[in-house]
Motif scaffolding. Structure first.
Motif, mmCIF file in Angstrom:
data_model
loop_
_atom_site.group_PDB
_atom_site.id
_atom_site.type_symbol
_atom_site.label_atom_id
_atom_site.label_comp_id
_atom_site.label_asym_id
_atom_site.label_seq_id
_atom_site.Cartn_x
_atom_site.Cartn_y
_atom_site.Cartn_z
ATOM 1 N N ARG A 225 0.839 -1.206 0.000
ATOM 2 C CA ARG A 225 0.000 0.000 0.000
ATOM 3 C C ARG A 225 0.873 1.255 0.000
ATOM 4 N N TRP A 226 0.365 2.259 -0.664
ATOM 5 C CA TRP A 226 1.124 3.498 -0.859
ATOM 6 C C TRP A 226 0.324 4.654 -0.289
ATOM 7 N N SER A 227 1.008 5.575 0.364
ATOM 8 C CA SER A 227 0.373 6.782 0.855
ATOM 9 C C SER A 227 1.120 7.971 0.282
ATOM 10 N N GLY A 228 0.523 8.633 -0.677
ATOM 11 C CA GLY A 228 1.164 9.765 -1.337
ATOM 12 C C GLY A 228 0.474 10.034 -2.643
ATOM 13 N N THR A 229 1.008 10.972 -3.410
ATOM 14 C CA THR A 229 0.384 11.310 -4.687
ATOM 15 C C THR A 229 0.743 10.274 -5.732
ATOM 16 N N VAL A 230 -0.056 10.244 -6.790
ATOM 17 C CA VAL A 230 0.206 9.327 -7.889
ATOM 18 C C VAL A 230 1.560 9.625 -8.521
ATOM 19 N N ALA A 231 1.859 10.901 -8.750
ATOM 20 C CA ALA A 231 3.120 11.267 -9.387
ATOM 21 C C ALA A 231 4.314 10.824 -8.551
ATOM 22 N N GLU A 232 4.211 10.957 -7.223
ATOM 23 C CA GLU A 232 5.300 10.522 -6.358
ATOM 24 C C GLU A 232 5.507 9.013 -6.452
ATOM 25 N N LEU A 233 4.423 8.282 -6.513
ATOM 26 C CA LEU A 233 4.524 6.836 -6.645
ATOM 27 C C LEU A 233 5.206 6.458 -7.955
ATOM 28 N N LEU A 234 4.767 7.075 -9.053
ATOM 29 C CA LEU A 234 5.327 6.734 -10.353
ATOM 30 C C LEU A 234 6.806 7.075 -10.434
ATOM 31 N N ASP A 235 7.176 8.244 -9.926
ATOM 32 C CA ASP A 235 8.578 8.643 -9.994
ATOM 33 C C ASP A 235 9.461 7.772 -9.104
ATOM 34 N N THR A 236 8.881 7.209 -8.039
ATOM 35 C CA THR A 236 9.629 6.297 -7.184
ATOM 36 C C THR A 236 9.903 4.983 -7.900
ATOM 37 N N MET A 237 8.950 4.558 -8.704
ATOM 38 C CA MET A 237 9.042 3.245 -9.340
ATOM 39 C C MET A 237 9.813 3.257 -10.655
ATOM 40 N N PHE A 238 9.514 4.187 -11.543
ATOM 41 C CA PHE A 238 9.988 4.094 -12.916
ATOM 42 C C PHE A 238 11.491 4.339 -13.004
ATOM 43 N N ASP A 239 12.117 3.642 -13.930
ATOM 44 C CA ASP A 239 13.572 3.692 -14.072
ATOM 45 C C ASP A 239 13.935 4.398 -15.379
ATOM 46 N N PRO A 240 14.485 5.616 -15.310
ATOM 47 C CA PRO A 240 14.836 6.338 -16.536
ATOM 48 C C PRO A 240 16.090 5.816 -17.223
ATOM 49 N N SER A 241 16.735 4.795 -16.641
ATOM 50 C CA SER A 241 17.970 4.285 -17.241
ATOM 51 C C SER A 241 17.752 3.055 -18.115
ATOM 52 N N VAL A 242 16.502 2.631 -18.306
ATOM 53 C CA VAL A 242 16.218 1.436 -19.100
ATOM 54 C C VAL A 242 16.637 1.656 -20.560
ATOM 55 N N THR A 243 17.289 0.652 -21.148
ATOM 56 C CA THR A 243 17.780 0.741 -22.519
ATOM 57 C C THR A 243 17.356 -0.497 -23.316
ATOM 58 N N PHE A 244 17.753 -0.540 -24.582
ATOM 59 C CA PHE A 244 17.470 -1.701 -25.421
ATOM 60 C C PHE A 244 18.113 -2.965 -24.857
ATOM 61 N N ASP A 245 19.240 -2.824 -24.188
ATOM 62 C CA ASP A 245 19.875 -3.998 -23.584
ATOM 63 C C ASP A 245 18.970 -4.606 -22.508
ATOM 64 N N ASP A 246 18.310 -3.744 -21.726
ATOM 65 C CA ASP A 246 17.388 -4.253 -20.710
ATOM 66 C C ASP A 246 16.222 -4.976 -21.361
ATOM 67 N N LEU A 247 15.747 -4.448 -22.480
ATOM 68 C CA LEU A 247 14.632 -5.075 -23.172
ATOM 69 C C LEU A 247 15.029 -6.466 -23.658
ATOM 70 N N ALA A 248 16.213 -6.589 -24.207
ATOM 71 C CA ALA A 248 16.687 -7.893 -24.658
ATOM 72 C C ALA A 248 16.807 -8.863 -23.481
ATOM 73 N N TRP A 249 17.232 -8.347 -22.332
ATOM 74 C CA TRP A 249 17.358 -9.200 -21.134
ATOM 75 C C TRP A 249 15.990 -9.682 -20.661
ATOM 76 N N ILE A 250 15.006 -8.784 -20.650
ATOM 77 C CA ILE A 250 13.647 -9.182 -20.266
ATOM 78 C C ILE A 250 13.135 -10.266 -21.207
ATOM 79 N N LYS A 251 13.397 -10.098 -22.499
ATOM 80 C CA LYS A 251 12.941 -11.087 -23.476
ATOM 81 C C LYS A 251 13.519 -12.461 -23.177
ATOM 82 N N SER A 252 14.756 -12.490 -22.734
ATOM 83 C CA SER A 252 15.386 -13.775 -22.436
ATOM 84 C C SER A 252 14.804 -14.429 -21.190
ATOM 85 N N GLN A 253 14.149 -13.648 -20.323
ATOM 86 C CA GLN A 253 13.603 -14.174 -19.079
ATOM 87 C C GLN A 253 12.152 -14.633 -19.200
ATOM 88 N N TRP A 254 11.437 -14.159 -20.209
ATOM 89 C CA TRP A 254 9.996 -14.385 -20.289
ATOM 90 C C TRP A 254 9.688 -15.534 -21.244
#
Length: 397
Positions: A225-254
């Motif tokens: 459970r989260w107590s705070g604004t939606v924007a604060e929650l999203l900014d806490t979670m989302f990763d601005p460093s994700v790249t194509f390499d991460d996408l390829a890694w996810i593909k290998s895991q799924w």
């Protein structure tokens, strides 16, 4: 002349009057508190992206053929290794039980009845396992945001695989939260905060508040459970460093089908197709991220010509009618996703409202196909649609 049989069930009477998705939106607006409705209805900054996306579907001309046998129309299609009875599925949406307490459960059950896929968001308010329980035999898809905490992200991937979800939608257009100004002006938080304005807003909507205050508190598919604004929650979670390499890694895991959601340029469509993904979603996140983003429907023909033979193209953003879906299929989309359209139904009448939204779109799809002179979605092709050009880019110096 005869008297119309009265309908004493208020919900059925209300939904029966809704003939379009816009009708459901009007009912939803009357019945839902402002903060929850605006969270669903709104988008980023000046809300130009969503307005342009909807306008793009209006700026077309259909080209019907006559004297074709359309006594039977097949609206089913193959998508990502399975069948869907209709050429659209329910898009992943966050905080869905805040809009109406049946939330994802209503969407998943309605999708099962209609024979279409249901997508659960990382920010959904029902767990992966609970969605599987209410839709045990249908097609369940899971939408993943890559968090800064990669272990937590991959724990969700493992849970979705264990629950038998067949497709993963990796959303890539959210390095940070968009500026959703309606939410900021409404003081939107999770859970909703009771202020003087909130209380006044509740007076004409007692049914919504009774449901909200007497049912299980909001919890999330993927976090505590989260107590705070939606924007604060999203900014806490989302990763601005994700790249194509991460996408390829996810593909290998799924182990299932992998789709990349949030493609907005031809170059990026080609780049992810080169990674061998099973599908892409042309989407600007319903206009909720970058305002003035490209219109997915405008981008569709170019992307379809470039990569349509290598990956399955899905389109979302701006769809408000079955005719919009038919036009998308004609111009190269294999499938579409509807988010707000289903949520308007949910807010208008819970699970029955979702059924009504699906029925409206299904009726419009079948009618549009008949009037075009086609009896299956596979017969739709670019010659059935002309896109009018409202915005013409200026030449660059």
């Amino acid at each position: 002349m005869q008297f119309k049989k009265p309908e004493f069930d208020a919900r059925r009477r209300r939904l029966a009057k809704a003939l379009t998705i816009e009708d459901l939106r009007a009912i939803a607006k009357r019945r839902t508190p402002r903060a929850a409705f605006d969270y669903t209805d709104g988008s980023a900054e000046a809300e130009l992206s969503i307005a342009r996306a909807r306008q793009a579907f209006q700026d077309i001309e259909f080209h019907p053929a006559i004297l074709r046998d359309v006594s039977k129309v097949d609206t089913s299609c193959a998508i990502l290794g399975g069948r869907s009875e209709l050429p659209f599925g329910i898009a992943p949406t966050g905080f869905t039980r805040m809009m109406q307490t049946e939330g994802e459960y209503a969407g998943a059950r309605a999708a099962a009845r209609a024979g279409i896929p249901f997508s659960l968001s990382t920010m959904g308010t029902a767990s992966i396992e609970d969605v599987k329980a209410v839709n045990p035999h249908g097609r369940n898809w899971f939408q993943l945001y890559m968090w800064k905490d990669r272990d937590r992200s991959m724990a969700l991937v493992e849970r979705a695989a264990a629950a038998g979800f067949d497709t993963m939608l990796v959303t890539v257009d959210v390095p940070v939260a968009g500026a959703r100004l309606r939410d900021k002006r409404n003081g939107m938080s999770i859970p909703p905060a009771l202020t003087a304005r909130t209380v006044l807003d509740a007076i004409p909507r007692p049914h919504w508040w009774f449901d909200f205050l007497t049912t299980e508190p909001l919890a999330f598919a993927s976090l505590d459970r989260w107590s705070g604004t939606v924007a604060e929650l999203l900014d806490t979670m989302f990763d601005p460093s994700v790249t194509f390499d991460d996408l390829a890694w996810i593909k290998s895991q799924w182990p299932g089908k992998l789709v990349v959601k949030g493609i907005q340029t031809l170059d990026d469509a080609v780049a992810v197709a080169d990674l061998g993904v099973d599908g892409i979603v042309l989407s600007n996140h319903g206009g909720r991220q970058l305002d003035r983003a490209p219109v997915p429907f405008h981008l569709l023909p170019t992307v379809a010509a470039a990569v349509g033979d290598r990956t399955e193209i899905i389109l979302d953003t701006g769809i408000m009618s079955g005719a919009d879906i038919v036009a998308s299929l004609a111009l190269g989309a294999r499938f579409t996703l509807v988010g707000r359209a289903y949520l308007y139904g949910l807010m208008a009448g819970g699970e029955a409202g979702v059924d009504r939204a699906v029925a409206i779109l299904a009726e419009q799809i079948a009618r549009t196909m008949r009037l075009l002179g086609v009896s299956s979605v596979d017969e739709l092709e670019p010659g059935h649609v002309t896109q009018f050009q409202r915005w013409v880019p200026r030449a660059r110096p």
